[in-house]
Design a protein around this motif. Sequence first.
Motif, PDB file in Angstrom:
ATOM      1  N   MET A 139       0.927  -1.041  -0.134  1.00  0.00           N
ATOM      2  CA  MET A 139      -0.041  -0.024   0.092  1.00  0.00           C
ATOM      3  C   MET A 139       0.890   1.260   0.038  1.00  0.00           C
ATOM      4  O   MET A 139       1.669   1.585   0.940  1.00  0.00           O
ATOM      5  CB  MET A 139      -0.882   0.080   1.186  1.00  0.00           C
ATOM      6  N   GLY A 142      -1.953   4.533  -1.545  1.00  0.00           N
ATOM      7  CA  GLY A 142      -3.537   4.131  -0.895  1.00  0.00           C
ATOM      8  C   GLY A 142      -4.710   4.281  -1.965  1.00  0.00           C
ATOM      9  O   GLY A 142      -5.580   3.988  -1.844  1.00  0.00           O
ATOM     10  N   SER A 165      -2.304  -5.436   4.283  1.00  0.00           N
ATOM     11  CA  SER A 165      -1.156  -5.326   3.524  1.00  0.00           C
ATOM     12  C   SER A 165      -0.026  -5.703   4.318  1.00  0.00           C
ATOM     13  O   SER A 165      -0.050  -5.648   5.474  1.00  0.00           O
ATOM     14  CB  SER A 165      -0.945  -3.864   2.948  1.00  0.00           C
ATOM     15  N   ALA A 168       2.811  -1.074   4.103  1.00  0.00           N
ATOM     16  CA  ALA A 168       2.110   0.198   4.117  1.00  0.00           C
ATOM     17  C   ALA A 168       3.010   1.307   4.262  1.00  0.00           C
ATOM     18  O   ALA A 168       3.858   1.379   5.155  1.00  0.00           O
ATOM     19  CB  ALA A 168       0.983   0.212   4.766  1.00  0.00           C
ATOM     20  N   GLY A 172      -0.148   6.506   2.447  1.00  0.00           N
ATOM     21  CA  GLY A 172      -1.130   5.619   2.064  1.00  0.00           C
ATOM     22  C   GLY A 172      -1.825   5.385   3.237  1.00  0.00           C
ATOM     23  O   GLY A 172      -3.208   5.478   2.973  1.00  0.00           O
ATOM     24  N   ILE A 173      -1.477   5.161   4.208  1.00  0.00           N
ATOM     25  CA  ILE A 173      -2.203   5.002   5.684  1.00  0.00           C
ATOM     26  C   ILE A 173      -3.232   6.248   5.963  1.00  0.00           C
ATOM     27  O   ILE A 173      -4.203   6.171   6.199  1.00  0.00           O
ATOM     28  CB  ILE A 173      -1.221   4.673   6.937  1.00  0.00           C
ATOM     29  N   VAL A 188      -1.389  -4.248   8.770  1.00  0.00           N
ATOM     30  CA  VAL A 188      -0.606  -3.977   8.031  1.00  0.00           C
ATOM     31  C   VAL A 188       0.595  -5.016   8.724  1.00  0.00           C
ATOM     32  O   VAL A 188       0.675  -4.962   9.954  1.00  0.00           O
ATOM     33  CB  VAL A 188       0.110  -2.710   7.932  1.00  0.00           C
ATOM     34  N   ILE A 191       5.292  -0.771   8.594  1.00  0.00           N
ATOM     35  CA  ILE A 191       5.052   0.506   8.021  1.00  0.00           C
ATOM     36  C   ILE A 191       6.411   1.161   7.458  1.00  0.00           C
ATOM     37  O   ILE A 191       7.545   1.017   8.483  1.00  0.00           O
ATOM     38  CB  ILE A 191       4.442   1.210   9.067  1.00  0.00           C
TER      39      ILE A 191
END
Length: 219
Positions: A139, A142, A165, A168, A172-173, A188, A191
Motif C-alpha cells: 500500500m 493508498g 497489506s 504500507a 497511504g495510511i 499491516v 510500515i
Amino acid sequence: MKLNHLLDENSIAGKFIGELRDTGVQTDRMRFRRNIERVGEILGYELSKTLNFSAEKIKTPLGHSELQIPQDEVVICSILRAGLPLHNGLLNYFDDAENSFISAYRHHPNQDEHFEIVVEYLASPSLEGKTLILADPMMATGGSFVNVMKALEKMGKPKKVHLVSVIAAREGIEKVAKEFPEDSTLWVGTIDEELDERGYIVPGLGDAGDLCYGGKLQH
C-alpha cells in the motif's frame, strides 16, 4: 480507522518480511510468494479475533464440546496480480469465505512520473451485510484501495471493511484513513515512512507482482 501494526511486537513475521525485502532471497519466486502467504496467514489470524462469535455444540466420538465459532459472512477481495499470494494466506484461515477479484494498475498517461490507478476487471459476489477483507501486499499512495472500494460499491454495502497489506507507507495510511469509513480496520505487517518520486515505497521491496510472477510488458 483503526490501525493494527504486526511488527509493533516481535514475532516470526519479522523473519518473513525480512526475507521479502532481502535482495539475496526475494529472487526465489516460490519463497517470495510463500512468505507473502505466511504474512497473510498471521494477519488473518489476528483479524479473526475481531469477528463475531457464538457458541456451537460440536459432537465428538466421546461426547460433545461447546466452542466459540465465528459467524461473519466473509468475502476476501484481492487486487490482481500481486494480491494472489496474500489472498491464499487469508483463505487458508477463512477457508469458507467467498472470493472477489479485481484488477488495478498504475497507468502513466504522459509517460512520466504522474500516474492514475485504473480499475478494469471485477468478479465478486454480493457484499451486502458481509465482512469484506481487501488484500494488497503493498500500500503505497493508498490509491488502489480507494479506487477498488469505489468500484465495489455496486456490489452492496459491507457490514465491516478490513484492509490487509504486508507493507504500507505512511502516506497511504493517511489517505485510506480519510477515504474509508471510521469503523474500518487496517492490518499491516510493517510500515515504511517514505515514497520516492515515482510513488514507490522506500525501502519497500520492489515490485511485488514481478517478484511473484515475473516481469510484464507495459501498455
